[in-house]
Structures are given as C-alpha cells and as structure tokens.
Design an enzyme around this catalytic site. Structure first.
Site, PDB file in Angstrom:
ATOM      1  CD  GLU A  73      11.527  18.652 -12.917  1.00 19.53           C
ATOM      2  OE1 GLU A  73      10.836  17.991 -12.117  1.00 19.53           O
ATOM      3  OE2 GLU A  73      11.342  18.640 -14.135  1.00 19.53           O
ATOM      4  CB  THR A  86      17.076  17.731 -12.754  1.00 20.50           C
ATOM      5  OG1 THR A  86      16.071  18.680 -13.082  1.00 20.50           O
ATOM      6  CG2 THR A  86      16.526  16.857 -11.636  1.00 20.50           C
TER       7      THR A  86
HETATM    8  P1  NAD Z   1      16.512  10.577 -21.623  1.00 18.57           P
HETATM    9  O1  NAD Z   1      15.244  10.083 -21.022  1.00 18.57           O
HETATM   10  O2  NAD Z   1      16.505  11.144 -23.001  1.00 18.57           O
HETATM   11  O3  NAD Z   1      17.615   9.397 -21.638  1.00 18.57           O
HETATM   12  C1  NAD Z   1      17.828   8.582 -20.527  1.00 18.57           C
HETATM   13  C2  NAD Z   1      18.745   7.436 -21.001  1.00 18.57           C
HETATM   14  O4  NAD Z   1      19.025   6.593 -19.872  1.00 18.57           O
HETATM   15  C3  NAD Z   1      18.138   6.547 -22.075  1.00 18.57           C
HETATM   16  O5  NAD Z   1      19.097   6.257 -23.076  1.00 18.57           O
HETATM   17  C4  NAD Z   1      17.751   5.280 -21.314  1.00 18.57           C
HETATM   18  O6  NAD Z   1      17.759   4.113 -22.132  1.00 18.57           O
HETATM   19  C5  NAD Z   1      18.839   5.240 -20.259  1.00 18.57           C
HETATM   20  N1  NAD Z   1      18.476   4.486 -19.067  1.00 18.57           N
HETATM   21  C6  NAD Z   1      17.323   4.586 -18.335  1.00 18.57           C
HETATM   22  N2  NAD Z   1      17.359   3.741 -17.288  1.00 18.57           N
HETATM   23  C7  NAD Z   1      18.566   3.105 -17.346  1.00 18.57           C
HETATM   24  C8  NAD Z   1      19.206   2.140 -16.531  1.00 18.57           C
HETATM   25  N3  NAD Z   1      18.591   1.627 -15.436  1.00 18.57           N
HETATM   26  N4  NAD Z   1      20.445   1.720 -16.873  1.00 18.57           N
HETATM   27  C9  NAD Z   1      21.063   2.223 -17.969  1.00 18.57           C
HETATM   28  N5  NAD Z   1      20.506   3.124 -18.789  1.00 18.57           N
HETATM   29  C10 NAD Z   1      19.266   3.569 -18.472  1.00 18.57           C
HETATM   30  O7  NAD Z   1      17.119  11.607 -20.588  1.00 18.57           O
HETATM   31  P2  NAD Z   1      17.812  13.038 -20.801  1.00 18.57           P
HETATM   32  O8  NAD Z   1      16.771  14.056 -21.012  1.00 18.57           O
HETATM   33  O9  NAD Z   1      18.929  12.884 -21.753  1.00 18.57           O
HETATM   34  O10 NAD Z   1      18.382  13.272 -19.324  1.00 18.57           O
HETATM   35  C11 NAD Z   1      19.694  12.818 -18.980  1.00 18.57           C
HETATM   36  C12 NAD Z   1      19.969  13.216 -17.548  1.00 18.57           C
HETATM   37  O11 NAD Z   1      19.888  14.642 -17.436  1.00 18.57           O
HETATM   38  C13 NAD Z   1      18.965  12.665 -16.536  1.00 18.57           C
HETATM   39  O12 NAD Z   1      19.668  12.302 -15.368  1.00 18.57           O
HETATM   40  C14 NAD Z   1      18.032  13.828 -16.244  1.00 18.57           C
HETATM   41  O13 NAD Z   1      17.512  13.741 -14.946  1.00 18.57           O
HETATM   42  C15 NAD Z   1      18.974  15.004 -16.408  1.00 18.57           C
HETATM   43  N6  NAD Z   1      18.364  16.289 -16.819  1.00 18.57           N
HETATM   44  C16 NAD Z   1      17.568  16.346 -17.935  1.00 18.57           C
HETATM   45  C17 NAD Z   1      17.052  17.589 -18.345  1.00 18.57           C
HETATM   46  C18 NAD Z   1      16.175  17.739 -19.562  1.00 18.57           C
HETATM   47  O14 NAD Z   1      15.599  18.812 -19.763  1.00 18.57           O
HETATM   48  N7  NAD Z   1      16.053  16.725 -20.425  1.00 18.57           N
HETATM   49  C19 NAD Z   1      17.341  18.731 -17.604  1.00 18.57           C
HETATM   50  C20 NAD Z   1      18.152  18.617 -16.465  1.00 18.57           C
HETATM   51  C21 NAD Z   1      18.666  17.381 -16.108  1.00 18.57           C
HETATM   52  O1  TDX Z   2       2.227  18.166 -23.013  1.00 17.45           O
HETATM   53  C1  TDX Z   2       2.791  18.964 -22.269  1.00 17.45           C
HETATM   54  N1  TDX Z   2       2.203  20.177 -22.041  1.00 17.45           N
HETATM   55  C2  TDX Z   2       2.755  21.137 -21.242  1.00 17.45           C
HETATM   56  O2  TDX Z   2       2.176  22.221 -21.064  1.00 17.45           O
HETATM   57  C3  TDX Z   2       4.063  18.700 -21.647  1.00 17.45           C
HETATM   58  C4  TDX Z   2       4.753  17.390 -21.873  1.00 17.45           C
HETATM   59  C5  TDX Z   2       4.597  19.675 -20.836  1.00 17.45           C
HETATM   60  N2  TDX Z   2       3.974  20.860 -20.635  1.00 17.45           N
HETATM   61  C6  TDX Z   2       4.583  21.851 -19.741  1.00 17.45           C
HETATM   62  C7  TDX Z   2       4.958  21.329 -18.367  1.00 17.45           C
HETATM   63  C8  TDX Z   2       6.185  22.146 -18.013  1.00 17.45           C
HETATM   64  O3  TDX Z   2       5.789  23.374 -17.419  1.00 17.45           O
HETATM   65  O4  TDX Z   2       5.822  22.244 -20.351  1.00 17.45           O
HETATM   66  C9  TDX Z   2       6.845  22.415 -19.355  1.00 17.45           C
HETATM   67  C10 TDX Z   2       7.996  21.476 -19.660  1.00 17.45           C
HETATM   68  O5  TDX Z   2       7.527  20.162 -19.464  1.00 17.45           O
HETATM   69  P1  TDX Z   2       8.483  18.893 -19.693  1.00 17.45           P
HETATM   70  O6  TDX Z   2       9.044  18.934 -21.066  1.00 17.45           O
HETATM   71  O7  TDX Z   2       7.739  17.682 -19.274  1.00 17.45           O
HETATM   72  O8  TDX Z   2       9.703  19.230 -18.705  1.00 17.45           O
HETATM   73  P2  TDX Z   2       9.764  19.494 -17.128  1.00 17.45           P
HETATM   74  O9  TDX Z   2       8.635  18.883 -16.407  1.00 17.45           O
HETATM   75  O10 TDX Z   2      10.008  20.967 -16.919  1.00 17.45           O
HETATM   76  O11 TDX Z   2      11.108  18.656 -16.774  1.00 17.45           O
HETATM   77  C11 TDX Z   2      12.250  18.752 -17.656  1.00 17.45           C
HETATM   78  O12 TDX Z   2      13.231  19.565 -17.101  1.00 17.45           O
HETATM   79  C12 TDX Z   2      13.932  19.063 -15.999  1.00 17.45           C
HETATM   80  C13 TDX Z   2      12.807  17.365 -17.984  1.00 17.45           C
HETATM   81  O13 TDX Z   2      11.787  16.537 -18.507  1.00 17.45           O
HETATM   82  C14 TDX Z   2      13.430  16.752 -16.789  1.00 17.45           C
HETATM   83  O14 TDX Z   2      14.032  15.500 -17.106  1.00 17.45           O
HETATM   84  C15 TDX Z   2      14.466  17.678 -16.267  1.00 17.45           C
HETATM   85  O15 TDX Z   2      15.036  17.174 -15.093  1.00 17.45           O
END
Ligand code: NAD
Ligand code: TDX
Length: 334
Positions: free
Chosen positions: A125, A123
């Site tokens: 982050e 990520t």
């Molecule tokens: P998510 O939380 O939707 O899904 C995570 C999945 O991993 C779930 O299916 C969960 O059951 C599985 N999981 C958790 N722990 C596990 C374990 N120990 N063994 C096997 N499976 C396990 O996550 P996402 O938003 O799809 O994120 C996927 C990846 O992308 C993560 O590595 C996250 O850090 C990264 N990422 C997410 C975002 C975002 O905005 N969502 C942005 C940048 C990077």
């Molecule tokens: O209730 C809320 N109110 C609010 O203002 C929530 C849940 C979030 N926020 C704000 C916090 C952040 O500035 O919105 C922005 C986005 O928040 P999240 O959806 O929690 O995402 P963020 O913390 O930016 O992290 C996401 O991006 C990087 C994903 O959850 C991570 O898994 C990814 O790595």
C-alpha cells in the site's frame, strides 16, 4: 539463527510466521513480543509447543522493554502495526505511535544492541494505487490513506537509519494476505463469517471497481524467512503471488464456498480515498529463490473451510469493541 524476536507475533501474519519457524527450524527459539491490542490474540498461538517460544507483553515504542526482550536474540522480525485502513480513517494517532515511532524505536534498539539482522514487514500500500503494471522497489512511495502513510513513514525512517548508521534493517512489502487467524475486520474473514451467520456482506461500491492481489499467509511467511536469511540490509523486497481478483469476484467465491447466494451482497458507500488496485513486481525476491507454493483455488477453499471449522476462534472477536466499531463503520449492527 537460534533466537528470534518476533514483534507483533500474536497477530495474523506474525502468528503464522511463528508457526512456520517452529515447524521448519527444530533448534530455533522464538520470543513473541506483542502489545495485545484488539488485533493481538494469544489464541493464535495456542496450538504451538510452549517450550519453543516465550511470550512477552510489550509495546514496540517502549525502548527499555524492547531492549530487554531483544537482548540475546540474533534477529528481529517486526509484524507489530496498526493495520486496518478503515480504522486509520477514523483516527490515525495509534497508527503513528506504532507504525512510525515504534519502527524508529526498533531501529534504535537493533543498533544499540548490535543485532545482526532485522526484517521490518511493510506493505504494497505504500506505493499507492496503480491502474496497470506493477510497482518495483525503486519506485517512490505515494501512500493515499493514513494507514499507508504511517507505513511509508516507518519505511523511510528505517531506510534513513540504515543510510546514516548502517543499521542492518531490511524491508518487505507484501500484498493482501489471506489465511487462518486473520481478524474478522478484514474483508475476507469478515465476509466468510458474515456469510456463515447469514448476514449481509458490505461491499464498497459494489466491488466491481477495486482489485487486490492475494497472497497466502504461508507464502508470505516463507518470503519473509527467505529475506531474513538471504536479503541484503538496506534493501526492499516486494512480495506477491499474482492472484489478482476484483472484490466482487472474491465475494462470489466466498458465497459459493459457504453455500450462500448473492442476495447477501450489500453494496455500501465507498471507503474515502479507496485505492483502486495494488500490484507489485516480486522478481527481486524470486531471484533469492522464493516461489509461492499455494495455488489460489486451494488456498481460498482451505481458508474458508478453516473459518467454517473455527467458529470458537472468531465468534469472540465479533463481540465487545467490535460491535461498536462495526456500527460506526457500516451504520448497522454486526
Ligand atoms: P494484525 O493487525 O493481525 O496484527 C498486528 C499485531 O501487532 C497484533 O498482534 C497487535 O497486538 C500487535 N501490535 C500492535 N501494536 C503494537 C505495539 N505498539 N507493540 C507491540 N505489538 C503491537 O496485522 P497483520 O495483518 O498480521 O499484519 C502484520 C504486518 O504485515 C503489518 O506490519 C502490516 O502492515 C503488514 N501487512 C499486512 C498485510 C495483510 O493483508 N494483512 C499485507 C501486507 C503487509
Ligand atoms: O467491509 C469491507 N468491504 C469492502 O468492500 C472491507 C473491510 C473491505 N472492502 C474492500 C476494500 C478493499 O478494496 O475489500 C478490499 C480489501 O480490504 P481490506 O481487507 O480492508 O484490505 P486493504 O485495505 O486492501 O489492506 C490490506 O492489505 C494491505 C490490509 O488490511 C493491510 O494491512 C495491508 O497492508
């Protein structure tokens, strides 16, 4: 590639990646390996051709189980992680178990079985907050919350594994991702579904301070596919599409698209250590040929429409454990 192990393939980005692979490559078979935590959901895969993928219930930190699933695969892509910043602030032991120990276990299995390539999805982050400009892959990590620290630790372990043993691991660092099948704890699906329910949208610090760069999940999946096929082991690739929005602007867009008014906005106390802005430079990835294809206006409209049409998907996720989480996080009922 004929057989790919997709760990965390029942989550948001992982399930969309599985869908992308099956659509794009008619000969590929996917093995989804997922622990099915609260964020994992078999319903995310229900529309897919069941003859084209196999589901294995398992934990990436369980080496024997992971080795068994990985045997016979020619690549691994890891999406498995604990991913919600607010939950990591409540307690981070699960984050360390999966995002650090789990990533180490993947590296060990890839090395032991001689798997030719593995992409570890990380990520933006991990770099921390940046007021102006954008981080490059050569910048040091400086995580500022427990989730980000666990992801940065996993990245460092993977890079060290590559340096020490030559394990063919590649890291991607994507920006905030949006699209269908995202758990409604994250801001975009939370605000869309709360708006549809006529409930307040809890905006940290009123939303005028914080900026995120939005990447459609299909573009994120295509970028990971590009890195899987063309990336260099031991390298890091940033992924971003250049759609920076203040949280307040995002919230107003959601209200407009759901036909609700701004009286639903509820400023709430800030997230501790809230990173102001994330931004990464994706030119290294673009040099491999990747370009984002989903324009923000189309992507956000289609995504909001998807949640409007899929209440049967998100409604069950806003019950049970989520009610307790929501009360603890926001001090109100969801
Ligand atoms: P998510 O939380 O939707 O899904 C995570 C999945 O991993 C779930 O299916 C969960 O059951 C599985 N999981 C958790 N722990 C596990 C374990 N120990 N063994 C096997 N499976 C396990 O996550 P996402 O938003 O799809 O994120 C996927 C990846 O992308 C993560 O590595 C996250 O850090 C990264 N990422 C997410 C975002 C975002 O905005 N969502 C942005 C940048 C990077
Ligand atoms: O209730 C809320 N109110 C609010 O203002 C929530 C849940 C979030 N926020 C704000 C916090 C952040 O500035 O919105 C922005 C986005 O928040 P999240 O959806 O929690 O995402 P963020 O913390 O930016 O992290 C996401 O991006 C990087 C994903 O959850 C991570 O898994 C990814 O790595």
């Amino acid at each position: 590639m004929r057989r790919i192990l997709v760990t965390g393939g029942a989550g948001f980005i992982g399930s969309n990646f599985v869908r992308y692979q099956l659509e794009r490559y008619p000969d590929v078979h996917i093995v989804v390996f997922d622990k099915l935590t609260y964020a994992g959901n078999r319903a995310n895969l229900v529309d897919l051709d069941s003859s084209r993928y196999t589901f294995v219930l398992g934990d990436i930190a369980d080496r024997p189980a992971l080795e068994t699933a990985l045997d016979g695969c020619d690549a691994l892509v890891n999406f498995a992680a604990d991913t919600h910043v607010d939950r990591s602030i409540m307690g981070a032991s699960e984050f360390i178990a999966t995002n650090v120990t789990g990533v180490y276990t993947i590296a060990e299995c890839v090395r032991a079985l001689g798997i030719p390539r593995a992409v570890l999805v990380s990520t933006d982050e991990v770099y921390g907050s940046i007021d102006a400009g954008a981080f490059r892959e050569t910048d040091p990590v400086a995580p500022r919350n427990p989730y980000a620290a666990s992801k940065a630790s996993g990245d460092l372990m993977a890079l060290a594994h590559h340096a020490t043993f030559g394990t063919p691991l590649i890291i991607t660092r994507g920006s905030n991702t949006y699209g269908p099948y995202q758990h409604p704890e994250k801001v975009l699906p939370l605000f869309v579904t709360n708006a549809l329910e006529g409930k307040p949208l809890p905006l940290y610090r009123g939303g005028e301070h914080n900026v995120r760069d939005w990447l459609h999940v299909r573009d994120h999946g295509a970028a990971i596919d590009c890195v899987l096929r063309k990336g260099t082991p031991g390298e890091i690739y940033n992924i971003a599409a250049g759609n920076e929005r203040e949280n307040l602007e995002l919230t107003r867009k959601i209200l407009e698209l759901t036909g609700k008014d701004e009286s639903l906005i509820q400023p709430v106390p800030d997230r501790p250590g809230h990173d102001r802005r994330y931004a990464v430079d994706a030119s290294k990835l673009r040099s491999l040929g990747w370009v984002p294809e989903v324009p923000w206006d189309d992507g956000i409209a289609a995504t909001v429409a998807w949640y409007c049409e899929h209440e049967t998907w998100w409604r069950p996720l806003k019950s049970g454990e989520f009610v307790e989480y929501y009360r603890r996080q926001y001090r109100v009922q969801p």
